[in-house]
Design a protein around this motif. Sequence first.
Motif, mmCIF file in Angstrom:
data_model
loop_
_atom_site.group_PDB
_atom_site.id
_atom_site.type_symbol
_atom_site.label_atom_id
_atom_site.label_comp_id
_atom_site.label_asym_id
_atom_site.label_seq_id
_atom_site.Cartn_x
_atom_site.Cartn_y
_atom_site.Cartn_z
ATOM 1 N N ALA A 168 -10.294 6.773 9.984
ATOM 2 C CA ALA A 168 -10.164 7.365 8.109
ATOM 3 C C ALA A 168 -9.016 6.790 7.654
ATOM 4 O O ALA A 168 -8.837 6.745 6.514
ATOM 5 C CB ALA A 168 -9.847 9.246 8.465
ATOM 6 N N VAL A 169 -7.891 6.904 8.591
ATOM 7 C CA VAL A 169 -6.090 6.988 8.134
ATOM 8 C C VAL A 169 -6.397 5.001 7.931
ATOM 9 O O VAL A 169 -5.264 4.576 6.910
ATOM 10 C CB VAL A 169 -5.335 6.740 8.730
ATOM 11 C CG1 VAL A 169 -4.453 7.058 8.574
ATOM 12 C CG2 VAL A 169 -4.850 8.877 9.565
ATOM 13 N N VAL A 170 -6.786 4.234 8.665
ATOM 14 C CA VAL A 170 -6.930 3.212 8.090
ATOM 15 C C VAL A 170 -7.470 2.796 6.606
ATOM 16 O O VAL A 170 -7.328 1.659 5.939
ATOM 17 C CB VAL A 170 -7.813 2.207 9.724
ATOM 18 C CG1 VAL A 170 -8.407 1.157 9.291
ATOM 19 C CG2 VAL A 170 -7.050 2.603 10.861
ATOM 20 N N LEU A 171 -9.243 3.423 6.412
ATOM 21 C CA LEU A 171 -9.947 3.500 5.677
ATOM 22 C C LEU A 171 -8.597 3.477 4.415
ATOM 23 O O LEU A 171 -8.980 2.572 3.302
ATOM 24 C CB LEU A 171 -11.285 3.505 5.665
ATOM 25 C CG LEU A 171 -12.112 2.943 6.419
ATOM 26 C CD1 LEU A 171 -13.661 4.421 7.111
ATOM 27 C CD2 LEU A 171 -12.648 1.882 6.347
ATOM 28 N N ALA A 172 -8.437 4.698 4.129
ATOM 29 C CA ALA A 172 -7.544 5.241 3.243
ATOM 30 C C ALA A 172 -6.119 4.188 3.127
ATOM 31 O O ALA A 172 -6.211 4.389 1.942
ATOM 32 C CB ALA A 172 -7.064 6.647 3.222
ATOM 33 N N ALA A 173 -5.536 3.584 4.107
ATOM 34 C CA ALA A 173 -4.431 3.489 4.064
ATOM 35 C C ALA A 173 -4.961 1.271 3.088
ATOM 36 O O ALA A 173 -4.390 1.025 2.847
ATOM 37 C CB ALA A 173 -3.735 2.461 5.468
ATOM 38 N N LEU A 174 -6.701 0.708 3.485
ATOM 39 C CA LEU A 174 -5.995 -0.004 3.295
ATOM 40 C C LEU A 174 -7.380 -0.097 1.393
ATOM 41 O O LEU A 174 -6.742 -0.806 0.534
ATOM 42 C CB LEU A 174 -7.876 -0.608 3.664
ATOM 43 C CG LEU A 174 -7.761 -1.119 4.834
ATOM 44 C CD1 LEU A 174 -9.027 -1.590 5.751
ATOM 45 C CD2 LEU A 174 -6.914 -2.416 5.302
ATOM 46 N N THR A 175 -7.388 1.499 1.428
ATOM 47 C CA THR A 175 -7.968 1.212 -0.176
ATOM 48 C C THR A 175 -6.477 0.965 -1.188
ATOM 49 O O THR A 175 -6.189 0.533 -2.134
ATOM 50 C CB THR A 175 -8.095 2.755 -0.699
ATOM 51 O OG1 THR A 175 -9.743 3.067 0.721
ATOM 52 C CG2 THR A 175 -9.153 3.053 -1.795
ATOM 53 N N LEU A 176 -5.915 1.860 -0.650
ATOM 54 C CA LEU A 176 -4.408 2.250 -1.178
ATOM 55 C C LEU A 176 -3.842 0.891 -1.167
ATOM 56 O O LEU A 176 -3.014 0.884 -2.457
ATOM 57 C CB LEU A 176 -3.709 3.307 -0.708
ATOM 58 C CG LEU A 176 -2.578 3.640 -0.950
ATOM 59 C CD1 LEU A 176 -2.519 3.676 -2.687
ATOM 60 C CD2 LEU A 176 -1.422 4.470 -0.827
ATOM 61 N N ILE A 177 -4.035 -0.040 -0.453
ATOM 62 C CA ILE A 177 -2.636 -0.956 -0.448
ATOM 63 C C ILE A 177 -3.837 -2.521 -1.017
ATOM 64 O O ILE A 177 -3.259 -3.322 -2.506
ATOM 65 C CB ILE A 177 -3.364 -2.045 0.943
ATOM 66 C CG1 ILE A 177 -2.401 -1.255 2.137
ATOM 67 C CG2 ILE A 177 -2.733 -2.956 0.919
ATOM 68 C CD1 ILE A 177 -2.355 -1.138 3.274
ATOM 69 N N GLY A 178 -5.088 -2.621 -0.937
ATOM 70 C CA GLY A 178 -5.916 -3.095 -1.718
ATOM 71 C C GLY A 178 -5.202 -2.713 -3.416
ATOM 72 O O GLY A 178 -5.251 -3.461 -4.079
ATOM 73 N N PHE A 179 -5.611 -1.247 -3.126
ATOM 74 C CA PHE A 179 -5.689 -0.419 -5.398
ATOM 75 C C PHE A 179 -3.864 -1.014 -5.706
ATOM 76 O O PHE A 179 -4.069 -1.963 -7.004
ATOM 77 C CB PHE A 179 -5.973 0.446 -5.188
ATOM 78 C CG PHE A 179 -5.260 0.995 -6.124
ATOM 79 C CD1 PHE A 179 -6.112 0.607 -7.894
ATOM 80 C CD2 PHE A 179 -4.368 1.807 -7.369
ATOM 81 C CE1 PHE A 179 -6.242 1.031 -8.707
ATOM 82 C CE2 PHE A 179 -3.488 2.308 -8.314
ATOM 83 C CZ PHE A 179 -4.656 2.455 -8.859
ATOM 84 N N ALA A 180 -2.735 -1.315 -4.446
ATOM 85 C CA ALA A 180 -1.575 -1.072 -4.969
ATOM 86 C C ALA A 180 -1.318 -3.076 -4.926
ATOM 87 O O ALA A 180 -0.902 -3.476 -6.491
ATOM 88 C CB ALA A 180 -0.549 -0.968 -3.927
ATOM 89 N N ALA A 181 -2.217 -3.988 -5.195
ATOM 90 C CA ALA A 181 -2.186 -5.051 -4.862
ATOM 91 C C ALA A 181 -2.767 -5.985 -7.057
ATOM 92 O O ALA A 181 -2.434 -6.739 -7.021
ATOM 93 C CB ALA A 181 -2.705 -5.973 -4.144
ATOM 94 N N THR A 182 -4.318 -5.075 -6.268
ATOM 95 C CA THR A 182 -4.719 -5.494 -8.135
ATOM 96 C C THR A 182 -4.065 -4.561 -9.575
ATOM 97 O O THR A 182 -4.336 -5.689 -10.120
ATOM 98 C CB THR A 182 -5.677 -4.766 -7.717
ATOM 99 O OG1 THR A 182 -6.175 -3.616 -7.873
ATOM 100 C CG2 THR A 182 -6.945 -5.498 -7.105
ATOM 101 N N GLN A 183 -2.882 -3.786 -8.819
ATOM 102 C CA GLN A 183 -3.005 -3.487 -10.043
ATOM 103 C C GLN A 183 -1.174 -3.452 -9.840
ATOM 104 O O GLN A 183 -0.444 -3.515 -10.907
ATOM 105 C CB GLN A 183 -2.922 -1.928 -10.191
ATOM 106 C CG GLN A 183 -4.067 -1.063 -10.060
ATOM 107 C CD GLN A 183 -4.538 -1.940 -11.423
ATOM 108 O OE1 GLN A 183 -4.693 -1.250 -12.441
ATOM 109 N NE2 GLN A 183 -5.524 -2.912 -11.655
ATOM 110 N N GLN A 184 -0.052 -4.537 -8.965
ATOM 111 C CA GLN A 184 0.868 -4.539 -8.772
ATOM 112 C C GLN A 184 1.867 -3.265 -8.521
ATOM 113 O O GLN A 184 2.694 -3.430 -9.523
ATOM 114 C CB GLN A 184 1.461 -5.676 -9.928
ATOM 115 C CG GLN A 184 0.266 -7.285 -10.137
ATOM 116 C CD GLN A 184 0.906 -7.935 -8.583
ATOM 117 O OE1 GLN A 184 1.976 -8.346 -8.210
ATOM 118 N NE2 GLN A 184 0.377 -8.092 -7.653
#
Length: 552
Positions: A183-199
Amino acid sequence: MSRAVQRTLPVVAAVALGWVTLLAGLGGFGLLGPDEPRYAAIAAAMARTHDWITPRLWGAAWLEKPVLYYWLGGLSDRLHGAATAASSRLPNAVLALAMIAALALFLRRVCSARAAWLALFLGLTSAFVLGFGRAATTDMTLTAPLAMAMMALYLWIAERRAAWLNGAAAALALATLAKGPVAVVLAALTLIGFAATQQRWPLLRDCLRPLPILIYFALAAPWFIAVQMANHQFVREFFLQHNLERFASNRFDHPQPFWYYLPVLLLALFPWTGWLGLPLRQACCRLRARGLRRGWDGRDAPLHFWLLTWLLAPLVFFSISQSKLPGYLLPAIPAAIALISVVAARQWSSLPRWPLVISAACTALLPAAVRAAPWFVAPRAQRMPWTVLAADPGLWMLTGITLLLLLLLVYRRRPAVLVVATCIIVAVAVYTLSHGPNARAIDVALSGEPLGSQLEAQCNSGLPASCGTVPLYVWRLNRSLLYGAQFELNHEVAPWPETGPLPTNAVVLMDRSATPDFVAEFGNRFELARMSRFQPAPIDNASWIAVRVRHR
């Protein structure tokens, strides 16, 4: 029609739809597959023994999964007064309803009322939401709180209210109690991906505040500590074997190709599969015109990117895994439903026809599939030839009429009526499968409940060790039937001894297809006779058989 009626009618329709698709007929047939009866038995054992720390299956510690489903299932069993298929499935049905309702409220807040209603009706009729929402497994128990954590996390990003971040931490802790650190891994991947696309890299630092971290560990850690203290093998079995080894190796024999989850995603959204073309079409058009970071523009851009990264995180993560099962993709489905709803709501007056045609064709298959359900679930050896089934004019008429009506709605651009018609067809299909002859056919073919019931009815005493005075064994019995029967009997049934001294007089339960093998292996030492009293008319098509064995 008055404005009050216009506001009330969709609410009533949504409540009725949720009742039919997720709550009605939960006990229409017995527990299916090997997982449902095992998880339900563990939950029942917790309720019976009041040991709410160590999950146990027939007395032995079962440390493959955390405890949240077992707590909810045990509580449901106590409220029902007994462990049944309905009581075991109820917690996930309620969680699925709560998740879809929360998704609708979330989209109403961040997008529009139309997107909210679309998510509500699409969510209540999508295949994976219905399938796992009506199942006694841990997949929905993970997905519902994880989805709520993802929605709360986005609201914190958009509004920067600490309450949303704290709520996300609490929901993430429940998801961890459902299935562990994934659960933590999936949430972290989502947050990292969003931060990357939005800088927006500072988001990763800002979310790691002391209070949310404290909330997470205060809710999640106590059980993990308690179960480790009671079972010193827990860390090795759960974290190493059932998390790291399951991800990195094929130890549990679930190999699939890398692209496995792409067709699973299409199946998961059935019958709305074609609607997935709406966000894909929009993304391709805008990516070609603007590039990755500006693939979506306008005030909805952060929402689109959040939903997209939420969808991709489970899809990519579990595609890399060496062990793949369909249910692993379930955490991506709320994001897919939300993304479809947001894009469809924005294009509502000019929806392209081809995605709707695909879903209309999918929906048109449902009435015929329900009519043919007894054929599909029957044991292979007992099915009529498929040519006889295909010659049934009723199947073609149901499919043709349904398809023509839905295509007419697509052609006349009546998407609201199309959504309503599809929901009605799905609701009727679910109700028909969970009630009456179809439910009985599924029960007999796929569930071990009829077998357990027959044993209880025919064996006056001695169960599960014996049938009356005759010892009872199983030999090459399908795992689903065996575990279902054991759930019904509330105990294990002994396996036929492969080595050592063999019983001189016994009742042996086995698959019908395994009978020749048993005769070939043991026929020279035993006389075999079918026990007709175990095969009354209602279950003549059962895939199992009871054999009386006497030493020659």
